[in-house]
Design a protein around this motif. Sequence first.
Motif, PDB file in Angstrom:
ATOM      1  N   ALA A   1       0.712  -1.294   0.438  1.00 58.67           N
ATOM      2  CA  ALA A   1       0.162   0.096  -0.173  1.00 58.67           C
ATOM      3  C   ALA A   1       0.870   1.058  -0.253  1.00 58.67           C
ATOM      4  CB  ALA A   1      -1.234  -0.052   0.943  1.00 58.67           C
ATOM      5  N   THR A   2       0.404   2.195  -0.729  1.00 58.24           N
ATOM      6  CA  THR A   2       1.116   3.457  -0.775  1.00 58.24           C
ATOM      7  C   THR A   2      -0.227   4.766   0.261  1.00 58.24           C
ATOM      8  OG1 THR A   2      -0.157   4.732  -3.022  1.00 58.24           O
ATOM      9  CG2 THR A   2       1.850   2.803  -2.788  1.00 58.24           C
ATOM     10  N   ASP A   3       0.938   5.797   0.618  1.00 59.50           N
ATOM     11  CA  ASP A   3      -0.317   7.140   1.111  1.00 59.50           C
ATOM     12  C   ASP A   3      -1.261   7.084  -0.179  1.00 59.50           C
ATOM     13  OD1 ASP A   3       2.100   6.901   3.323  1.00 59.50           O
ATOM     14  OD2 ASP A   3       2.311   8.968   1.374  1.00 59.50           O
TER      15      ASP A   3
ATOM     16  N   SER B   1      -1.724  -9.648   3.380  1.00 64.60           N
ATOM     17  CA  SER B   1      -0.480  -9.350   4.849  1.00 64.60           C
ATOM     18  C   SER B   1      -0.729  -7.427   5.141  1.00 64.60           C
ATOM     19  CB  SER B   1       0.773  -9.854   4.269  1.00 64.60           C
ATOM     20  OG  SER B   1       0.899 -11.162   4.972  1.00 64.60           O
ATOM     21  N   ALA B   2      -0.782  -6.800   3.682  1.00 62.29           N
ATOM     22  CA  ALA B   2      -0.318  -5.513   3.829  1.00 62.29           C
ATOM     23  C   ALA B   2      -2.112  -5.225   3.846  1.00 62.29           C
ATOM     24  CB  ALA B   2      -0.086  -5.291   2.047  1.00 62.29           C
ATOM     25  N   ALA B   3      -2.765  -5.904   3.552  1.00 58.48           N
ATOM     26  CA  ALA B   3      -4.335  -4.671   3.181  1.00 58.48           C
ATOM     27  C   ALA B   3      -3.999  -4.699   5.094  1.00 58.48           C
ATOM     28  CB  ALA B   3      -5.132  -5.654   2.920  1.00 58.48           C
ATOM     29  N   ASP B   4      -3.999  -6.219   5.407  1.00 56.68           N
ATOM     30  CA  ASP B   4      -4.618  -6.765   7.178  1.00 56.68           C
ATOM     31  C   ASP B   4      -3.745  -5.453   7.879  1.00 56.68           C
ATOM     32  OD1 ASP B   4      -5.967  -7.836   8.929  1.00 56.68           O
ATOM     33  OD2 ASP B   4      -4.578  -8.984   9.917  1.00 56.68           O
ATOM     34  N   ALA B   5      -2.294  -5.479   7.430  1.00 55.60           N
ATOM     35  CA  ALA B   5      -1.723  -4.096   8.351  1.00 55.60           C
ATOM     36  C   ALA B   5      -2.418  -2.523   8.018  1.00 55.60           C
ATOM     37  CB  ALA B   5      -0.053  -3.997   7.362  1.00 55.60           C
ATOM     38  N   GLN B   6      -3.164  -2.699   7.401  1.00 52.87           N
ATOM     39  CA  GLN B   6      -3.501  -1.107   7.462  1.00 52.87           C
ATOM     40  C   GLN B   6      -4.486  -0.901   8.755  1.00 52.87           C
ATOM     41  OE1 GLN B   6      -4.211   0.165   3.250  1.00 52.87           O
ATOM     42  NE2 GLN B   6      -4.983  -1.273   3.705  1.00 52.87           N
ATOM     43  N   GLU B   7      -4.444   0.548   8.875  1.00 53.59           N
ATOM     44  CA  GLU B   7      -5.580   0.464  10.078  1.00 53.59           C
ATOM     45  C   GLU B   7      -6.804   0.210   9.795  1.00 53.59           C
ATOM     46  OE1 GLU B   7      -6.938   5.164  12.165  1.00 53.59           O
ATOM     47  OE2 GLU B   7      -4.865   4.497  12.048  1.00 53.59           O
ATOM     48  N   ASP B   8      -7.490   1.073   8.691  1.00 50.45           N
ATOM     49  CA  ASP B   8      -8.141   0.138   8.328  1.00 50.45           C
ATOM     50  C   ASP B   8      -8.046  -0.840   6.643  1.00 50.45           C
ATOM     51  OD1 ASP B   8     -11.022  -0.476   7.359  1.00 50.45           O
ATOM     52  OD2 ASP B   8     -11.351   1.770   6.519  1.00 50.45           O
ATOM     53  N   PRO B   9      -8.229  -2.295   7.434  1.00 46.20           N
ATOM     54  CA  PRO B   9      -7.994  -2.753   6.143  1.00 46.20           C
ATOM     55  C   PRO B   9      -8.596  -3.340   4.922  1.00 46.20           C
ATOM     56  CG  PRO B   9      -7.140  -4.528   8.552  1.00 46.20           C
ATOM     57  CD  PRO B   9      -8.143  -2.504   8.447  1.00 46.20           C
ATOM     58  N   GLN B  10      -8.245  -2.657   3.834  1.00 45.53           N
ATOM     59  CA  GLN B  10      -8.838  -2.789   2.303  1.00 45.53           C
ATOM     60  C   GLN B  10      -8.225  -3.187   1.525  1.00 45.53           C
ATOM     61  OE1 GLN B  10     -12.031  -0.041   2.180  1.00 45.53           O
ATOM     62  NE2 GLN B  10     -10.097   1.487   1.709  1.00 45.53           N
ATOM     63  N   PHE B  11      -8.342  -3.541   0.245  1.00 40.79           N
ATOM     64  CA  PHE B  11      -7.818  -3.217  -0.987  1.00 40.79           C
ATOM     65  C   PHE B  11      -8.608  -3.193  -2.444  1.00 40.79           C
ATOM     66  CE2 PHE B  11      -9.887  -7.651  -0.597  1.00 40.79           C
ATOM     67  CZ  PHE B  11     -10.629  -8.090  -1.580  1.00 40.79           C
ATOM     68  N   THR B  12      -8.162  -3.061  -3.472  1.00 38.35           N
ATOM     69  CA  THR B  12      -8.805  -2.927  -4.401  1.00 38.35           C
ATOM     70  C   THR B  12      -8.797  -3.461  -5.168  1.00 38.35           C
ATOM     71  OG1 THR B  12      -8.773  -0.682  -4.314  1.00 38.35           O
ATOM     72  CG2 THR B  12      -9.258  -0.761  -5.661  1.00 38.35           C
ATOM     73  N   VAL B  13      -9.656  -3.503  -6.256  1.00 39.03           N
ATOM     74  CA  VAL B  13     -10.112  -4.338  -7.647  1.00 39.03           C
ATOM     75  C   VAL B  13     -10.316  -3.882  -8.579  1.00 39.03           C
ATOM     76  CG1 VAL B  13     -11.091  -6.711  -8.390  1.00 39.03           C
ATOM     77  CG2 VAL B  13     -10.273  -6.870  -6.625  1.00 39.03           C
ATOM     78  N   ARG B  14      -9.480  -3.682  -9.615  1.00 38.72           N
ATOM     79  CA  ARG B  14      -9.597  -2.353 -10.307  1.00 38.72           C
ATOM     80  C   ARG B  14      -9.757  -3.645 -11.902  1.00 38.72           C
ATOM     81  NH1 ARG B  14      -4.605  -0.734 -11.030  1.00 38.72           N
ATOM     82  NH2 ARG B  14      -5.264   0.849  -9.450  1.00 38.72           N
ATOM     83  N   LEU B  15     -10.705  -3.832 -12.194  1.00 43.93           N
ATOM     84  CA  LEU B  15     -10.785  -4.522 -13.077  1.00 43.93           C
ATOM     85  C   LEU B  15     -11.263  -3.938 -14.594  1.00 43.93           C
ATOM     86  CD1 LEU B  15     -11.401  -7.443 -14.747  1.00 43.93           C
ATOM     87  CD2 LEU B  15     -14.057  -7.166 -13.640  1.00 43.93           C
TER      88      LEU B  15
END
Length: 141
Positions: free
Chosen positions: A14-16, A90-104
């Motif tokens: 994740a980036t800023d 792991s990266a998403a779970d390490a965030q304060e608000d765990p989430q991820f993006t799917v770009r299709l």
Amino acid sequence: MRRDYFTVDIQASATDNDDPTVAIVYDGPTGELRERLSKVDGGTLDGEEIDVTFRRQPESDGVLSLTNRLTGEYVFEATAPTADIDALVSAADAQEDPQFTVRLTDGEGESRTYELRTLLVYDHDGSLLRGQSLIPGSVEL
């Protein structure tokens, strides 16, 4: 739809400005993908109506699936590297608000973006791997 119509690129760090991302490019018949992403009322499925799962396989790759949450129908399946999915979770779970993006992105360059908080990971026998999945605390399985 055939799995070889899809190319999956996972950016786990994740980036800023960006969450970890699963970028999927589809190069098959565009109408078929659009039809599977359509709701009965003619709109397009949004993030609240999409589930993402990953099924590990005995080899190094597994099967990433997007499913219509309301009907249970597969939108599509694509091959993805297990190590990349592990890194994304792991990266998403390490965030304060765990989430991820799917770009299709379809073959005509039209993109849809889904902001998601849940990615369920299963072993090759179909058992949920809770410790390797991204599951919000508010979700009861």
